[in-house]
Design an enzyme around this catalytic site. Structure first.
Site, short mmCIF file in Angstrom:
data_model
loop_
_atom_site.label_atom_id
_atom_site.label_comp_id
_atom_site.label_asym_id
_atom_site.label_seq_id
_atom_site.Cartn_x
_atom_site.Cartn_y
_atom_site.Cartn_z
N LYS A 266 0.84 -1.21 0.00
CA LYS A 266 0.00 0.00 0.00
C LYS A 266 0.87 1.25 0.00
O LYS A 266 0.61 2.22 -0.72
CB LYS A 266 -0.92 -0.01 1.24
N GLN B 114 -4.10 -0.86 9.78
CA GLN B 114 -4.06 -2.20 9.19
C GLN B 114 -4.64 -3.24 10.16
O GLN B 114 -4.25 -3.29 11.33
CB GLN B 114 -2.60 -2.56 8.85
N ASP C 133 -10.46 3.49 4.57
CA ASP C 133 -10.99 2.16 4.27
C ASP C 133 -12.51 2.16 4.07
O ASP C 133 -13.07 1.16 3.63
CB ASP C 133 -10.66 1.20 5.43
#
Ligand code: NAD
Length: 295
Positions: free
Chosen positions: A53, A97, A120
């Site tokens: 990412k 994460q 997200d």
């Protein structure tokens, strides 16, 4: 001829578009989007995802603000970091994460991220917006994996309206938001899960099959209607015995070889949904940045 949906290529196109957009924003306003990436502990898979990412974000011109915390970090300390990032002007997107260590409540952390910086798209406010906003709302922060699946479906040049879609799996990060997105496209959506009866029969009636289960090759070729589109979200590591040699292999939730015989179009694993997820994270960060400039 079955079309192989090339997630790598579609994701590359999206990243190119984002890079051009970020370059243009930089020359107009002298700023670029900032993404804070927070990892707690050293779960190997998380380290791989964070690295991928971070690399992709930098390539499109996003500033990455990296916070790698120890496994022992308390929930309170992690919350304090999130609150700090919520108030930091150079941070437009925050990514924590998952999974987090067991002593930290993931939902508390996800809820603490400011909805406008929710890279997200997991914050309850954004989940709610996804269910009520119009399909043309460009400002929404949408969970990355299902949005990536939608981009792939839309790229097929088929009319989604009125199609029968089955989403297998009802997780908050894939199955449920996927169903919302397909509903917005006027599909008739069935959400199947571990308690669904006659899954094979339900699947056989679908024009679109999205499999997000986490069970290697569970969806058999015979479950796929002739001409259906198959999107395989699953990522499963299996061991394969090749002439006595044990090798690791990545497979999806769909029996690819058999399903391909019936499908009009299908995503491979790897190289299908996976690359789209990261590209959509970069898209969300760019949207969050643009939204912040409007306030
Ligand atoms: P999850 O474990 O949270 O949810 C799995 C869902 O599958 C559940 O809703 C459950 O009800 C359903 N299920 C379980 N057994 C079933 C059965 N026998 N029949 C029908 N439904 C069943 O998983 P998730 O986070 O949604 O992920 C699903 C898969 O997608 C995993 O393989 C994961 O690694 C993969 N994934 C891939 C990406 C990507 O970027 N490609 C992103 C997220 C998840």
């Amino acid at each position: 001829m079955t079309k192989l949906i090339n997630g790598k290529e579609i994701a590359q196109n999206l990243r190119n578009q984002l890079k051009a957009e970020i370059d243009s924003l930089k020359s107009k306003i002298g700023k670029v989007p900032g993404l804070a990436v927070v990892q707690v502990g050293n779960v190997a898979a998380s380290s791989v995802y964070v690295k991928a990412k971070t690399k992709s974000a930098k390539e499109v011109g996003i500033d990455v603000i990296d916070h790698h915390l120890s496994q022992e970090t308390s929930e309170k300390d992690l919350l304090e970091l999130v609150y700090k990032l919520n108030n930091q002007d150079n941070v437009n997107g925050i990514l924590v994460q998952l999974p987090l260590p067991n002593h930290i409540n993931e939902q508390i952390i996800l809820d603490s991220i400011h909805p406008n910086k929710d890279a997200d798209g997991f914050h309850p406010l954004n989940v709610g917006k996804l269910s009520i906003a119009s399909k043309n709302d460009e400002n929404l922060l949408i969970p990355c994996t299902p949005y990536g699946c939608l981009i792939m479906l839309k790229g097929l040049d088929i009319n989604l309206s009125g199609m029968n879609a089955i989403v297998i799996g009802r997780s908050n990060i894939v199955g449920k938001p996927m169903a919302q997105l397909l509903l917005k496209e006027s599909c008739t959506v069935t959400v199947a899960h571990s308690k669904t009866k006659n899954l094979e029969e339900v699947c056989k009636s679908a024009d679109i099959v999205v499999a997000a289960v986490g069970r290697p090759q569970m969806v058999k070729g015979g479950w796929i209607k002739k001409g259906a589109v198959v999107i395989d979200v699953g990522i499963n590591r299996i061991k394969l015995n090749t002439n006595g040699e044990i090798k690791n292999k990545l497979v999806g939730d769909v029996d690819f070889i058999e399903a391909k015989k019936n499908a009009a179009a299908i995503t491979p694993v790897p190289g299908g949904v996976g690359p789209m997820t990261i590209a959509c994270l970069l898209r969300n960060t760019t949207i969050a940045f643009k939204n912040s400039q409007k306030n």
